[in-house]
Design a protein around this motif. Sequence first.
Motif: not given
Length: 67
Positions: A38-63
Amino acid sequence: MKKPSDSAERLSEMIKTAMEDGKLTTKEHNKIMAIADEDGILDNQEKQLLAQLQEMLANGTIKRVAE
């Protein structure tokens, strides 16, 4: 310590919700991506959160589920 951005805090809450119920709908995923962009800037915190989400999707923690 730097205060998390408003969007990072909202991302964190949405990801926590997905972790609690173990599911992520397409609508929720789209909302997460919209918040991150939304703000056009992906800050480090947002990058970390998105990476965590992707990891949880990949390992099946979240479906990914239909609406």
